[in-house]
Design a protein around this motif. Structure first.
Motif, PDB file in Angstrom:
ATOM      1  N   TRP A  94       0.886  -1.305   0.105  1.00 42.06           N
ATOM      2  CA  TRP A  94      -0.079  -0.012  -0.076  1.00 42.06           C
ATOM      3  C   TRP A  94       0.925   1.334  -0.079  1.00 42.06           C
ATOM      4  CZ3 TRP A  94      -5.662  -0.425   0.704  1.00 42.06           C
ATOM      5  CH2 TRP A  94      -6.267   0.716   0.944  1.00 42.06           C
ATOM      6  N   LEU A  95       0.865   1.913  -1.074  1.00 43.38           N
ATOM      7  CA  LEU A  95       1.561   3.198  -1.100  1.00 43.38           C
ATOM      8  C   LEU A  95       0.633   4.463  -1.262  1.00 43.38           C
ATOM      9  CD1 LEU A  95       2.815   1.054  -3.710  1.00 43.38           C
ATOM     10  CD2 LEU A  95       4.623   2.558  -3.390  1.00 43.38           C
ATOM     11  N   ASP A  96       0.970   5.323  -0.131  1.00 42.40           N
ATOM     12  CA  ASP A  96      -0.139   6.147   0.194  1.00 42.40           C
ATOM     13  C   ASP A  96       0.687   7.503   1.005  1.00 42.40           C
ATOM     14  OD1 ASP A  96      -2.567   7.769   0.992  1.00 42.40           O
ATOM     15  OD2 ASP A  96      -3.660   6.042   0.700  1.00 42.40           O
ATOM     16  N   ALA A  97       0.351   8.574   0.649  1.00 43.54           N
ATOM     17  CA  ALA A  97       0.702   9.817   1.558  1.00 43.54           C
ATOM     18  C   ALA A  97       0.228   9.752   2.915  1.00 43.54           C
ATOM     19  CB  ALA A  97       0.361  11.106   1.106  1.00 43.54           C
ATOM     20  N   HIS A  98      -0.960   8.949   2.958  1.00 43.00           N
ATOM     21  CA  HIS A  98      -1.791   8.796   4.348  1.00 43.00           C
ATOM     22  C   HIS A  98      -1.737   7.219   4.694  1.00 43.00           C
ATOM     23  CE1 HIS A  98      -3.700  12.096   1.989  1.00 43.00           C
ATOM     24  NE2 HIS A  98      -3.529  12.546   3.217  1.00 43.00           N
ATOM     25  N   GLY A  99      -1.967   6.991   6.071  1.00 46.59           N
ATOM     26  CA  GLY A  99      -1.996   5.696   6.428  1.00 46.59           C
ATOM     27  C   GLY A  99      -3.410   4.984   6.272  1.00 46.59           C
ATOM     28  N   PRO A 200      -1.019  18.895  -9.648  1.00 42.09           N
ATOM     29  CA  PRO A 200      -1.894  19.875  -9.452  1.00 42.09           C
ATOM     30  C   PRO A 200      -3.347  19.395  -9.501  1.00 42.09           C
ATOM     31  CG  PRO A 200      -0.986  19.686 -11.805  1.00 42.09           C
ATOM     32  CD  PRO A 200      -0.240  19.103 -10.693  1.00 42.09           C
ATOM     33  N   GLY A 201      -4.325  19.864  -8.755  1.00 43.23           N
ATOM     34  CA  GLY A 201      -5.870  19.451  -8.771  1.00 43.23           C
ATOM     35  C   GLY A 201      -5.847  17.974  -7.911  1.00 43.23           C
ATOM     36  N   ALA A 202      -4.912  17.784  -6.998  1.00 40.92           N
ATOM     37  CA  ALA A 202      -5.067  16.485  -6.250  1.00 40.92           C
ATOM     38  C   ALA A 202      -6.398  16.957  -4.996  1.00 40.92           C
ATOM     39  CB  ALA A 202      -3.893  16.217  -5.316  1.00 40.92           C
ATOM     40  N   ARG A 203      -7.021  15.982  -4.992  1.00 41.82           N
ATOM     41  CA  ARG A 203      -7.966  16.245  -3.808  1.00 41.82           C
ATOM     42  C   ARG A 203      -7.633  16.328  -2.525  1.00 41.82           C
ATOM     43  NH1 ARG A 203     -13.949  14.892  -3.671  1.00 41.82           N
ATOM     44  NH2 ARG A 203     -13.573  13.845  -5.913  1.00 41.82           N
ATOM     45  N   PHE A 204      -6.493  15.372  -2.088  1.00 50.15           N
ATOM     46  CA  PHE A 204      -5.890  15.735  -0.659  1.00 50.15           C
ATOM     47  C   PHE A 204      -4.433  15.646  -0.842  1.00 50.15           C
ATOM     48  CE2 PHE A 204      -9.657  12.926  -0.018  1.00 50.15           C
ATOM     49  CZ  PHE A 204     -10.557  13.922   0.627  1.00 50.15           C
TER      50      PHE A 204
END
Length: 270
Positions: A94-99, A200-204
């Motif tokens: 799982w690759l994600d800026a968030h957990g 650009p335009g990312a939701r989070f």
């Protein structure tokens, strides 16, 4: 019924939704095997999402090697449930800026999208009416890469878990995958893992982080190391940016790192 491949190539599947919100401008590759667009009646969001997830699980179960493009992370539960119909065990990268490791008890916002990985590990019972017969993935079978943007309680929950935490680095991911068992891998990537300046335009957006090129390297390393049964890209751009040229180019580069060659219909908008 859709004509799924039998030669080991990818089956592109599109779920153009953010939670229960349909995204008309979501990019759909020219060779998409199936676009999941069930008729969702009016009602509570969890009930609507359950219907969407059931349709997605059924679609994934028919595919040989699903490559899912989605507008959110929670639909991952449907993809994993579909995979589990033919794979007894699965590992997760799982690759994600968030957990995505919040639960209803610890979330400060209540946002279901921040609970997606917790869903897979069995930490959110009762969140949806339809369990999809999803079997919880053991923490020890999960590799979480990056996760630089965590809520305080979420950070504590991860610290006491047995989830493998690694940076978004090809060597670290390769090493972590080597610690897992022989089960095939479900690979999940949220585009917000990429440095916010390149999105650009990312939701989070989550500020400074690994470059797009570094994430391509991470995906290529996983592709070379693991038996990837399915890949999922959470294309979490704002609706007006979901289908623009920059967004599509980003998705094209990311999926190409896994050996998928996506082509697109005529561009719509910027």
């Amino acid at each position: 019924m859709a004509d799924y491949n039998t030669d080991g190539a990818w089956d592109p599947i599109v779920t153009p939704w953010h939670l229960d919100e349909y995204l008309p401008a979501f990019p759909i590759p020219a060779a998409a095997t199936e676009v999941v667009r069930p008729d969702l009646p009016d009602g509570p969001v969890p009930a609507r999402m359950s219907l969407l997830h059931r349709a997605t699980a059924d679609t994934v179960a028919r595919a040989t090697r699903p490559l899912v493009l989605s507008g959110d992370c929670p639909t991952a539960r449907a993809v994993v449930a579909g995979l589990q119909r033919r794979h007894r065990d699965l590992n997760v990268l799982w690759l994600d800026a968030h957990g995505d490791f919040n639960t209803p008890d610890i979330s400060t916002s209540g946002y279901v999208g921040g609970m997606a990985l917790a869903m897979l590990t069995g930490r959110t019972p009762g969140l949806f009416g339809d369990t999809l017969d999803l079997r919880p993935i053991p923490d020890t079978s999960v590799v979480l890469a990056d996760a630089r943007d965590l809520d305080p309680a979420e950070r504590g929950s991860l610290a006491t878990s047995q989830v493998h935490r690694v940076p978004a680095d090809p060597a670290a991911i390769t090493a972590a995958l080597g610690l897992l068992g022989p089960a095939p891998v479900y690979l999940h990537l949220d585009i917000d893992v990429i440095d916010g300046a390149q999105l650009p335009g990312a939701r989070f957006p989550s500020g400074p982080g690994p470059s797009l090129a570094r994430i391509e390297e991470c995906l290529a390393a996983a592709h070379a190391t693991a038996d990837i049964a399915a890949a999922y890209f959470a294309c979490a751009w704002l609706p007006e940016h979901a289908g623009d040229q920059h967004s599509r180019r980003t998705v094209t580069r990311l999926t190409a790192a896994l050996g998928a060659g996506l082509a697109w219909p005529e561009p719509v908008g910027g």
